[in-house]
Scaffold this motif. Structure first.
Motif, mmCIF file in Angstrom:
data_model
loop_
_atom_site.group_PDB
_atom_site.id
_atom_site.type_symbol
_atom_site.label_atom_id
_atom_site.label_comp_id
_atom_site.label_asym_id
_atom_site.label_seq_id
_atom_site.Cartn_x
_atom_site.Cartn_y
_atom_site.Cartn_z
ATOM 1 N N LYS A 170 0.675 -1.123 -0.001
ATOM 2 C CA LYS A 170 -0.251 -0.111 0.003
ATOM 3 C C LYS A 170 0.980 1.381 0.080
ATOM 4 O O LYS A 170 0.481 2.509 -0.470
ATOM 5 N N ASN A 171 2.078 1.036 0.328
ATOM 6 C CA ASN A 171 2.983 2.489 0.509
ATOM 7 C C ASN A 171 3.464 2.656 -0.855
ATOM 8 O O ASN A 171 3.959 3.497 -1.320
ATOM 9 N N LYS A 172 3.176 1.683 -2.041
ATOM 10 C CA LYS A 172 3.651 2.036 -3.290
ATOM 11 C C LYS A 172 2.609 2.148 -4.306
ATOM 12 O O LYS A 172 2.805 1.996 -5.606
ATOM 13 N N LEU A 173 1.261 2.341 -4.114
ATOM 14 C CA LEU A 173 0.308 2.693 -4.844
ATOM 15 C C LEU A 173 -0.400 3.902 -4.513
ATOM 16 O O LEU A 173 -0.963 4.061 -3.494
ATOM 17 N N CYS A 174 -0.322 4.775 -5.514
ATOM 18 C CA CYS A 174 -1.015 6.321 -5.213
ATOM 19 C C CYS A 174 -2.038 6.609 -6.538
ATOM 20 O O CYS A 174 -1.620 6.185 -7.506
ATOM 21 N N GLY A 175 -3.103 7.309 -6.269
ATOM 22 C CA GLY A 175 -3.806 8.158 -7.117
ATOM 23 C C GLY A 175 -3.223 9.458 -6.989
ATOM 24 O O GLY A 175 -2.992 10.167 -6.042
ATOM 25 N N VAL A 176 -3.096 10.157 -8.158
ATOM 26 C CA VAL A 176 -2.364 11.483 -8.450
ATOM 27 C C VAL A 176 -3.853 12.667 -8.283
ATOM 28 O O VAL A 176 -4.543 12.611 -9.003
ATOM 29 N N THR A 177 -3.375 13.142 -7.306
ATOM 30 C CA THR A 177 -4.607 14.305 -6.732
ATOM 31 C C THR A 177 -3.861 15.779 -6.967
ATOM 32 O O THR A 177 -4.497 16.731 -6.595
ATOM 33 N N THR A 178 -2.493 15.790 -7.430
ATOM 34 C CA THR A 178 -1.873 17.040 -7.355
ATOM 35 C C THR A 178 -2.708 18.253 -7.956
ATOM 36 O O THR A 178 -2.317 19.190 -7.801
ATOM 37 N N LEU A 179 -3.172 17.740 -9.162
ATOM 38 C CA LEU A 179 -3.908 18.870 -9.670
ATOM 39 C C LEU A 179 -4.914 19.488 -9.037
ATOM 40 O O LEU A 179 -5.324 20.706 -9.352
#
Ligand code: LMR
Length: 340
Positions: A170-179
């Motif tokens: 789980k530490n290596k899966l991210c959804g990008v919400t930076t926008l």
């Protein structure tokens, strides 16, 4: 910076060390987001190789085009092995992701006016599932950064796929919400007549009311109720603003590429040992939702700590309560799809 990097490289070769090079794979690299994202990665001082993968036949041309920029990063281009989609063993995907430190996935179709991100589920869910299967098989240690919408559901799909392969971290899966953070900083700065800075925390998910900017926490800013309401709405529906303006020509590509690149740089700096804090949609036990965007500390192991997001104002708490059932339903939709 370039001089510094070459200096440390030559010092390393004098003493017989080999520096670990940094590889980023972009899956969907010839698309509207993928091309500018791959370009920004090609320009980065922190990236040594950019592997571009796409099913579109133009991909080798995109890779050739990028490769003419005189920067240090090497470009490689990969199509699926012939006849291989969905691939049983896609050698192109294998070559693209093998050895990658970060795999960014913007692949899939964009929205048209009137559509929600969830309306993309039927097409994009299968694409993400297939790509993540390849990532799990050929690059189980890479950090995955998912941009393909609906992010609220595609990240849970990825988690379930990786779990089935026995490689979920789980530490290596991210959804990008930076926008969402970029939009919050830009719109707030315009309202305040200031230069945009990295100041707003945005929590929740990446769709409509699941996006919750914590404007009450921005130091030195007092907003009228009308400005607060208008800004919150604009940040939540910033993606729709672009979809509408493109009038059938797709959704945000340039700002999303910029945001995906910023996020990737943050992850890489973390992997190289710096402590970087940035918002991301990750698995956590912060709320009732299995996945939730929150500030995260990135380090050598990917997400090293999911940070609490602080106290919400009464107004934000109202949105938080409205958002949770919607976010949980979108997470379940992804999990069910992956496990059917
Ligand atoms: C965005 O936020 O701009 C992207 O998620 C694309 C979209 O469909 O809005």
């Amino acid at each position: 910076m370039l001089a510094l990097r070459s200096a440390s490289r030559s010092t390393a070769s004098r003493v017989g060390l080999r520096l670990k090079s940094t590889k980023v794979a972009v899956l969907g690299a010839s698309g509207g987001i993928g091309q500018p994202l791959a370009l920004l990665c090609k320009l980065s001082e922190n990236i040594d190789e950019v592997a571009c993968y796409d099913v579109a036949p133009v991909l080798p041309g995109v890779a050739a085009d990028l490769s003419h920029c005189p920067t240090g990063a090497k470009i490689t281009g990969h199509l699926p092995s012939s006849g291989a989609w969905p691939p049983t063993h896609d050698k192109g995907l294998e070559a693209a992701v093998s050895g990658a430190d970060v795999i960014v996935i913007p692949a899939g179709v964009p929205r048209k006016p009137g559509m929600t991100r969830d309306d993309l589920f039927n097409t994009n869910a299968g694409i993400v599932k297939t790509l993540v299967e390849g990532c799990g098989k050929f690059a189980p240690d890479a950090v995955l950064a998912i941009i393909s919408n609906p992010v609220n559901s595609t990240v849970p799909i990825a988690a379930e796929v990786l779990k089935k392969l026995g490689v979920y971290n789980k530490n290596k899966l991210c959804g990008v919400t930076t926008l969402d953070v970029c939009r919050a900083n830009t719109f707030l700065a315009a309202n305040q007549g200031k230069h945009p800075k990295e100041i707003v925390t945005v929590i929740g998910g990446h769709a409509g009311i699941t996006i919750l900017p914590l404007l009450s926490q921005v130091p030195g800013t007092t907003l009228s109720a009308a400005d607060r309401d208008a800004l919150t709405h604009r940040i939540q529906f910033g993606g729709d603003e672009v979809v509408k303006a493109k009038a059938g020509g797709g959704s945000a590509t340039l700002s999303m590429a910029y945001a995906g690149y910023l996020f990737t740089e943050g992850v890489i700096k973390g992997l190289k040992g710096e402590s970087v804090t940035q918002c991301a949609y990750v698995e956590s036990s912060l709320t009732e939702a299995r996945f939730f965007a929150s500030p995260c500390k990135f380090g050598k192991g990917g997400v090293e700590e999911v940070l609490p997001f602080g106290e919400l104002s009464a107004y934000e708490k109202g949105w938080f309560d409205k958002m949770l059932p919607e976010l949980k339903a979108q997470i379940k939709k992804g999990e069910d799809f992956a496990n059917q």
